[in-house]
Design a protein around this motif. Sequence first.
Motif, PDB file in Angstrom:
ATOM      1  N   ASN A 194       0.796  -1.222   0.000  1.00  0.00           N
ATOM      2  CA  ASN A 194       0.000   0.000   0.000  1.00  0.00           C
ATOM      3  C   ASN A 194       0.834   1.281   0.000  1.00  0.00           C
ATOM      4  O   ASN A 194       0.384   2.318   0.472  1.00  0.00           O
ATOM      5  CB  ASN A 194      -0.947   0.017   1.204  1.00  0.00           C
ATOM      6  N   SER A 195       2.059   1.214  -0.479  1.00  0.00           N
ATOM      7  CA  SER A 195       2.857   2.431  -0.558  1.00  0.00           C
ATOM      8  C   SER A 195       2.210   3.389  -1.552  1.00  0.00           C
ATOM      9  O   SER A 195       1.517   2.975  -2.488  1.00  0.00           O
ATOM     10  CB  SER A 195       4.280   2.107  -1.007  1.00  0.00           C
ATOM     11  N   VAL A 196       2.416   4.658  -1.331  1.00  0.00           N
ATOM     12  CA  VAL A 196       1.808   5.675  -2.194  1.00  0.00           C
ATOM     13  C   VAL A 196       2.233   5.489  -3.640  1.00  0.00           C
ATOM     14  O   VAL A 196       1.415   5.549  -4.569  1.00  0.00           O
ATOM     15  CB  VAL A 196       2.195   7.090  -1.704  1.00  0.00           C
ATOM     16  N   ALA A 227       3.240   2.733  -5.122  1.00  0.00           N
ATOM     17  CA  ALA A 227       2.629   1.522  -5.684  1.00  0.00           C
ATOM     18  C   ALA A 227       1.190   1.784  -6.098  1.00  0.00           C
ATOM     19  O   ALA A 227       0.729   1.317  -7.142  1.00  0.00           O
ATOM     20  CB  ALA A 227       2.698   0.380  -4.671  1.00  0.00           C
ATOM     21  N   MET A 228       0.461   2.544  -5.291  1.00  0.00           N
ATOM     22  CA  MET A 228      -0.921   2.860  -5.621  1.00  0.00           C
ATOM     23  C   MET A 228      -1.013   3.757  -6.846  1.00  0.00           C
ATOM     24  O   MET A 228      -1.876   3.568  -7.713  1.00  0.00           O
ATOM     25  CB  MET A 228      -1.614   3.511  -4.417  1.00  0.00           C
ATOM     26  N   ILE A 229      -0.107   4.728  -6.944  1.00  0.00           N
ATOM     27  CA  ILE A 229      -0.110   5.619  -8.107  1.00  0.00           C
ATOM     28  C   ILE A 229       0.218   4.830  -9.374  1.00  0.00           C
ATOM     29  O   ILE A 229      -0.430   4.993 -10.411  1.00  0.00           O
ATOM     30  CB  ILE A 229       0.907   6.764  -7.908  1.00  0.00           C
ATOM     31  N   ARG A 230       1.219   3.968  -9.279  1.00  0.00           N
ATOM     32  CA  ARG A 230       1.623   3.186 -10.446  1.00  0.00           C
ATOM     33  C   ARG A 230       0.503   2.245 -10.879  1.00  0.00           C
ATOM     34  O   ARG A 230       0.226   2.097 -12.068  1.00  0.00           O
ATOM     35  CB  ARG A 230       2.888   2.376 -10.139  1.00  0.00           C
ATOM     36  N   GLU A 231      -0.132   1.608  -9.902  1.00  0.00           N
ATOM     37  CA  GLU A 231      -1.215   0.678 -10.223  1.00  0.00           C
ATOM     38  C   GLU A 231      -2.382   1.411 -10.870  1.00  0.00           C
ATOM     39  O   GLU A 231      -2.948   0.946 -11.870  1.00  0.00           O
ATOM     40  CB  GLU A 231      -1.686  -0.025  -8.953  1.00  0.00           C
ATOM     41  N   GLY A 232      -2.732   2.560 -10.313  1.00  0.00           N
ATOM     42  CA  GLY A 232      -3.837   3.328 -10.869  1.00  0.00           C
ATOM     43  C   GLY A 232      -3.541   3.815 -12.277  1.00  0.00           C
ATOM     44  O   GLY A 232      -4.421   3.779 -13.155  1.00  0.00           O
ATOM     45  N   ARG A 233      -2.317   4.264 -12.504  1.00  0.00           N
ATOM     46  CA  ARG A 233      -1.946   4.757 -13.833  1.00  0.00           C
ATOM     47  C   ARG A 233      -1.988   3.630 -14.856  1.00  0.00           C
ATOM     48  O   ARG A 233      -2.494   3.797 -15.973  1.00  0.00           O
ATOM     49  CB  ARG A 233      -0.551   5.376 -13.800  1.00  0.00           C
ATOM     50  N   ALA A 234      -1.421   2.472 -14.490  1.00  0.00           N
ATOM     51  CA  ALA A 234      -1.415   1.333 -15.411  1.00  0.00           C
ATOM     52  C   ALA A 234      -2.837   0.896 -15.748  1.00  0.00           C
ATOM     53  O   ALA A 234      -3.154   0.593 -16.904  1.00  0.00           O
ATOM     54  CB  ALA A 234      -0.638   0.181 -14.791  1.00  0.00           C
ATOM     55  N   ALA A 235      -3.701   0.860 -14.738  1.00  0.00           N
ATOM     56  CA  ALA A 235      -5.092   0.467 -14.975  1.00  0.00           C
ATOM     57  C   ALA A 235      -5.787   1.462 -15.892  1.00  0.00           C
ATOM     58  O   ALA A 235      -6.571   1.082 -16.772  1.00  0.00           O
ATOM     59  CB  ALA A 235      -5.832   0.357 -13.652  1.00  0.00           C
ATOM     60  N   LEU A 236      -5.483   2.739 -15.705  1.00  0.00           N
ATOM     61  CA  LEU A 236      -6.093   3.777 -16.537  1.00  0.00           C
ATOM     62  C   LEU A 236      -5.681   3.617 -17.998  1.00  0.00           C
ATOM     63  O   LEU A 236      -6.502   3.786 -18.910  1.00  0.00           O
ATOM     64  CB  LEU A 236      -5.686   5.161 -16.016  1.00  0.00           C
ATOM     65  N   LEU A 237      -4.416   3.262 -18.215  1.00  0.00           N
ATOM     66  CA  LEU A 237      -3.926   3.070 -19.580  1.00  0.00           C
ATOM     67  C   LEU A 237      -4.615   1.901 -20.276  1.00  0.00           C
ATOM     68  O   LEU A 237      -4.684   1.860 -21.512  1.00  0.00           O
ATOM     69  CB  LEU A 237      -2.414   2.845 -19.560  1.00  0.00           C
ATOM     70  N   LEU A 238      -5.105   0.950 -19.486  1.00  0.00           N
ATOM     71  CA  LEU A 238      -5.711  -0.256 -20.049  1.00  0.00           C
ATOM     72  C   LEU A 238      -7.233  -0.208 -20.074  1.00  0.00           C
ATOM     73  O   LEU A 238      -7.874  -1.176 -20.486  1.00  0.00           O
ATOM     74  CB  LEU A 238      -5.273  -1.486 -19.245  1.00  0.00           C
ATOM     75  N   THR A 239      -7.827   0.891 -19.627  1.00  0.00           N
ATOM     76  CA  THR A 239      -9.273   0.949 -19.459  1.00  0.00           C
ATOM     77  C   THR A 239     -10.027   0.982 -20.787  1.00  0.00           C
ATOM     78  O   THR A 239     -11.168   0.526 -20.870  1.00  0.00           O
ATOM     79  CB  THR A 239      -9.658   2.189 -18.623  1.00  0.00           C
ATOM     80  N   ASN A 240      -9.411   1.493 -21.825  1.00  0.00           N
ATOM     81  CA  ASN A 240     -10.080   1.599 -23.119  1.00  0.00           C
ATOM     82  C   ASN A 240     -10.511   0.217 -23.622  1.00  0.00           C
ATOM     83  O   ASN A 240      -9.695  -0.690 -23.708  1.00  0.00           O
ATOM     84  CB  ASN A 240      -9.131   2.240 -24.128  1.00  0.00           C
ATOM     85  N   PRO A 241     -11.794   0.032 -23.965  1.00  0.00           N
ATOM     86  CA  PRO A 241     -12.261  -1.263 -24.474  1.00  0.00           C
ATOM     87  C   PRO A 241     -11.492  -1.751 -25.698  1.00  0.00           C
ATOM     88  O   PRO A 241     -11.402  -2.962 -25.934  1.00  0.00           O
ATOM     89  CB  PRO A 241     -13.735  -0.993 -24.831  1.00  0.00           C
ATOM     90  N   VAL A 242     -10.932  -0.822 -26.466  1.00  0.00           N
ATOM     91  CA  VAL A 242     -10.147  -1.212 -27.635  1.00  0.00           C
ATOM     92  C   VAL A 242      -8.945  -2.063 -27.215  1.00  0.00           C
ATOM     93  O   VAL A 242      -8.522  -2.968 -27.931  1.00  0.00           O
ATOM     94  CB  VAL A 242      -9.678   0.041 -28.404  1.00  0.00           C
ATOM     95  N   THR A 243      -8.407  -1.760 -26.032  1.00  0.00           N
ATOM     96  CA  THR A 243      -7.271  -2.526 -25.517  1.00  0.00           C
ATOM     97  C   THR A 243      -7.659  -3.991 -25.327  1.00  0.00           C
ATOM     98  O   THR A 243      -6.900  -4.899 -25.678  1.00  0.00           O
ATOM     99  CB  THR A 243      -6.793  -1.948 -24.175  1.00  0.00           C
ATOM    100  N   ARG A 254       2.072  -9.098  -9.011  1.00  0.00           N
ATOM    101  CA  ARG A 254       2.327  -8.117  -7.960  1.00  0.00           C
ATOM    102  C   ARG A 254       1.151  -8.077  -6.996  1.00  0.00           C
ATOM    103  O   ARG A 254      -0.004  -8.214  -7.386  1.00  0.00           O
ATOM    104  CB  ARG A 254       2.533  -6.720  -8.568  1.00  0.00           C
ATOM    105  N   ALA A 255       1.446  -7.881  -5.739  1.00  0.00           N
ATOM    106  CA  ALA A 255       0.385  -7.750  -4.748  1.00  0.00           C
ATOM    107  C   ALA A 255      -0.408  -6.481  -5.047  1.00  0.00           C
ATOM    108  O   ALA A 255       0.143  -5.476  -5.491  1.00  0.00           O
ATOM    109  CB  ALA A 255       0.976  -7.682  -3.345  1.00  0.00           C
ATOM    110  N   PRO A 256      -1.724  -6.491  -4.842  1.00  0.00           N
ATOM    111  CA  PRO A 256      -2.527  -5.293  -5.096  1.00  0.00           C
ATOM    112  C   PRO A 256      -2.093  -4.143  -4.205  1.00  0.00           C
ATOM    113  O   PRO A 256      -1.740  -4.341  -3.046  1.00  0.00           O
ATOM    114  CB  PRO A 256      -3.954  -5.754  -4.776  1.00  0.00           C
ATOM    115  N   ALA A 257      -2.120  -2.949  -4.765  1.00  0.00           N
ATOM    116  CA  ALA A 257      -1.645  -1.775  -4.023  1.00  0.00           C
ATOM    117  C   ALA A 257      -2.795  -0.966  -3.435  1.00  0.00           C
ATOM    118  O   ALA A 257      -2.731  -0.512  -2.301  1.00  0.00           O
ATOM    119  CB  ALA A 257      -0.789  -0.902  -4.924  1.00  0.00           C
ATOM    120  N   ILE A 258      -3.832  -0.771  -4.219  1.00  0.00           N
ATOM    121  CA  ILE A 258      -4.966   0.031  -3.765  1.00  0.00           C
ATOM    122  C   ILE A 258      -5.939  -0.879  -3.024  1.00  0.00           C
ATOM    123  O   ILE A 258      -6.449  -1.841  -3.591  1.00  0.00           O
ATOM    124  CB  ILE A 258      -5.673   0.701  -4.956  1.00  0.00           C
ATOM    125  N   PRO A 259      -6.200  -0.602  -1.752  1.00  0.00           N
ATOM    126  CA  PRO A 259      -7.016  -1.520  -0.943  1.00  0.00           C
ATOM    127  C   PRO A 259      -8.516  -1.360  -1.177  1.00  0.00           C
ATOM    128  O   PRO A 259      -8.967  -0.386  -1.783  1.00  0.00           O
ATOM    129  CB  PRO A 259      -6.649  -1.119   0.487  1.00  0.00           C
TER     130      PRO A 259
END
Length: 325
Positions: A51-53, A55-71, A153-158
């Motif tokens: 839950n480091s800050v 790790a949460m930022i990186r996880e959120g950013r990566a998820a955002l990059l993959l959110t597009n249904p085209v992906t 990787r262990a989940p970062a955002i709880p």
Amino acid sequence: VALKLSKAMLRESLIEDTVRMSAFLKQVAELPTDAIAQRILATKRLFQPDNSVYAMIREGRAALLLTNPVTFLRNAAGNTMAAMSNLVERPLAGAVDFMAAKLTGTPQQRFIGEGTANAYGAWQGIKSGAKDAVDVLLNATSLKGMSSEFATRAPAIPGVVGKVIRAPFRILSATDTFFKNTMAQGEIHRLAYRQAATEGLTGVARAKRIQEIVANPTEEMVDSAIATAKNFTFQESLDKPFAYLEKALNVDHPLSIGAKFMVPFFRTPVNIAGFVLERTPIFAEFTRRGLIQQAFMEQGLSRGQVADYIARNVVGTAAMSSAYL
């Protein structure tokens, strides 16, 4: 067979996360053999959230990059094209080796019938693949889809928020899990056919022998099935020097943290590039001239492996030519 493959894939996925796994193994090795409670606690910590800050930022950013249904569509399309390539390459390699065997008067190392066995095995793997894919998609704690770059990787955002944000990871992992099951099952059946054919069996005796091997595959066959599944879903371990770069991106260092933030995905793009490069017309031209074949022989690769490479070149060249036309 499906259970064996599932366990082996989980083992491979855990081993690949070398940093966490090394720390875990070191901790367990230092514990007394009768310290059961401590060993259980260490195992739980292996999967506990980070839950480091950062790790949460990186996880959120990566998820955002993959959110597009085209992906998601591109991922499914890429896996489908790779699976189709696999289905064509196997019998083609058998045809290439058949001609080489006739010309040299030596036994075959690849068989055209491997293609049919591979297709049948892939069909058989659809049911278990769909079941595991649904489990990965619906179960945030499932271990069956751990081979993606972020799944290990262990989940970062709880909490619930984290589960929602990580939904793109589960969707992509579920797709890969489905195709891995079909690829692995196909490979087991293909190798079983090769073994039976090499033993000189035909007809009913060959079919019975194939069933026996599929029901109890060797460790080498399981390893080959896993390697094939990872190769055709672009998740295999990287070779040098890319392995060093991937490791450098994951170490706990300020420069690595910044680089990982800028390059959140590394293994999959590199594997896709390598997959395509193996099937480019320029490689086909080198093979035709015998340059690559000579290099393969110097490395001790068999004629059957050379037939595999030639089949990849032919399929890739045909695909690119069709796209151009």
